[in-house]
Scaffold this motif. Structure first.
Motif, PDB file in Angstrom:
ATOM      1  N   VAL A  70      39.275  11.820  22.099  1.00 35.18           N
ATOM      2  CA  VAL A  70      37.813  11.776  22.058  1.00 35.18           C
ATOM      3  C   VAL A  70      37.355  10.460  21.444  1.00 35.18           C
ATOM      4  O   VAL A  70      36.431   9.815  21.944  1.00 35.18           O
ATOM      5  CB  VAL A  70      37.249  13.003  21.301  1.00 35.18           C
ATOM      6  CG1 VAL A  70      35.787  12.797  20.927  1.00 35.18           C
ATOM      7  CG2 VAL A  70      37.408  14.263  22.137  1.00 35.18           C
ATOM      8  N   ASP A  71      38.004  10.020  20.382  1.00 36.93           N
ATOM      9  CA  ASP A  71      37.650   8.746  19.751  1.00 36.93           C
ATOM     10  C   ASP A  71      37.865   7.562  20.686  1.00 36.93           C
ATOM     11  O   ASP A  71      37.156   6.565  20.598  1.00 36.93           O
ATOM     12  CB  ASP A  71      38.445   8.535  18.464  1.00 36.93           C
ATOM     13  CG  ASP A  71      37.908   9.324  17.302  1.00 36.93           C
ATOM     14  OD1 ASP A  71      36.741   9.780  17.369  1.00 36.93           O
ATOM     15  OD2 ASP A  71      38.645   9.495  16.314  1.00 36.93           O
ATOM     16  N   GLU A  72      38.848   7.659  21.575  1.00 35.37           N
ATOM     17  CA  GLU A  72      39.102   6.585  22.530  1.00 35.37           C
ATOM     18  C   GLU A  72      38.025   6.501  23.616  1.00 35.37           C
ATOM     19  O   GLU A  72      37.756   5.429  24.143  1.00 35.37           O
ATOM     20  CB  GLU A  72      40.447   6.792  23.230  1.00 35.37           C
ATOM     21  CG  GLU A  72      41.655   6.588  22.357  1.00 35.37           C
ATOM     22  CD  GLU A  72      42.950   6.896  23.106  1.00 35.37           C
ATOM     23  OE1 GLU A  72      42.976   6.814  24.360  1.00 35.37           O
ATOM     24  OE2 GLU A  72      43.927   7.248  22.424  1.00 35.37           O
ATOM     25  N   TYR A  73      37.426   7.625  23.940  1.00 30.85           N
ATOM     26  CA  TYR A  73      36.497   7.690  25.065  1.00 30.85           C
ATOM     27  C   TYR A  73      35.020   7.662  24.665  1.00 30.85           C
ATOM     28  O   TYR A  73      34.188   7.233  25.452  1.00 30.85           O
ATOM     29  CB  TYR A  73      36.759   8.955  25.890  1.00 30.85           C
ATOM     30  CG  TYR A  73      37.951   8.842  26.800  1.00 30.85           C
ATOM     31  CD1 TYR A  73      37.793   8.777  28.175  1.00 30.85           C
ATOM     32  CD2 TYR A  73      39.255   8.801  26.298  1.00 30.85           C
ATOM     33  CE1 TYR A  73      38.886   8.672  29.029  1.00 30.85           C
ATOM     34  CE2 TYR A  73      40.349   8.694  27.134  1.00 30.85           C
ATOM     35  CZ  TYR A  73      40.158   8.625  28.491  1.00 30.85           C
ATOM     36  OH  TYR A  73      41.251   8.523  29.320  1.00 30.85           O
ATOM     37  N   TYR A  74      34.696   8.145  23.467  1.00 33.75           N
ATOM     38  CA  TYR A  74      33.299   8.258  23.046  1.00 33.75           C
ATOM     39  C   TYR A  74      33.029   7.406  21.812  1.00 33.75           C
ATOM     40  O   TYR A  74      33.865   7.305  20.922  1.00 33.75           O
ATOM     41  CB  TYR A  74      32.955   9.710  22.691  1.00 33.75           C
ATOM     42  CG  TYR A  74      33.035  10.669  23.851  1.00 33.75           C
ATOM     43  CD1 TYR A  74      31.928  10.914  24.660  1.00 33.75           C
ATOM     44  CD2 TYR A  74      34.208  11.353  24.116  1.00 33.75           C
ATOM     45  CE1 TYR A  74      32.003  11.804  25.721  1.00 33.75           C
ATOM     46  CE2 TYR A  74      34.292  12.248  25.175  1.00 33.75           C
ATOM     47  CZ  TYR A  74      33.185  12.468  25.969  1.00 33.75           C
ATOM     48  OH  TYR A  74      33.264  13.351  27.005  1.00 33.75           O
ATOM     49  N   LYS A  75      31.838   6.826  21.790  1.00 28.91           N
ATOM     50  CA  LYS A  75      31.369   6.129  20.596  1.00 28.91           C
ATOM     51  C   LYS A  75      30.183   6.941  20.075  1.00 28.91           C
ATOM     52  O   LYS A  75      29.162   7.073  20.745  1.00 28.91           O
ATOM     53  CB  LYS A  75      30.935   4.704  20.922  1.00 28.91           C
ATOM     54  CG  LYS A  75      30.437   3.960  19.699  1.00 28.91           C
ATOM     55  CD  LYS A  75      30.203   2.502  20.016  1.00 28.91           C
ATOM     56  CE  LYS A  75      29.624   1.750  18.858  1.00 28.91           C
ATOM     57  NZ  LYS A  75      30.486   1.599  17.728  1.00 28.91           N
ATOM     58  N   PHE A  76      30.342   7.460  18.888  1.00 29.46           N
ATOM     59  CA  PHE A  76      29.301   8.295  18.305  1.00 29.46           C
ATOM     60  C   PHE A  76      28.332   7.455  17.489  1.00 29.46           C
ATOM     61  O   PHE A  76      28.691   6.372  17.004  1.00 29.46           O
ATOM     62  CB  PHE A  76      29.928   9.393  17.432  1.00 29.46           C
ATOM     63  CG  PHE A  76      30.693  10.399  18.249  1.00 29.46           C
ATOM     64  CD1 PHE A  76      30.040  11.488  18.795  1.00 29.46           C
ATOM     65  CD2 PHE A  76      32.042  10.233  18.501  1.00 29.46           C
ATOM     66  CE1 PHE A  76      30.725  12.404  19.574  1.00 29.46           C
ATOM     67  CE2 PHE A  76      32.743  11.139  19.277  1.00 29.46           C
ATOM     68  CZ  PHE A  76      32.075  12.230  19.815  1.00 29.46           C
TER      69      PHE A  76
END
Length: 85
Positions: A70-76
């Motif tokens: 998730v961290d690789e694909y999304y920037k929160f």
């Protein structure tokens, strides 16, 4: 993923894949619409949802692996903010 509530060990692989796809769509919608996350460069909705579905379909993967993906694909929002404080 067997540790997650949605995992049904009595279901066959096709049913688990369908459940994983539905959950992946919900997670992506939550991240993008409600949490106002964005995709990292080079990632789009299809790629992110496919990654989520693939991870959620693999009973041997852990939540830690899913979180890393998730961290690789999304920037929160405010990602990296704590590093700058």
């Amino acid at each position: 993923m067997r540790e997650l509530f949605f995992w049904n060990s009595a279901a066959d692989e096709q049913i688990r894949r369908a459940a994983a796809k539905a959950l992946a769509d919900q997670i992506d919608d939550t991240f993008i619409r409600l949490r106002r996350a964005a995709y990292h460069q080079g990632v789009d909705s299809s790629a992110a949802r496919f990654m989520l579905k693939t991870c959620l379909s693999d009973g041997d993967l852990t939540l830690t692996v899913l979180a890393d993906k998730v961290d690789e694909y999304y920037k929160f929002r405010r990602e990296g903010y704590a590093e700058n404080e």
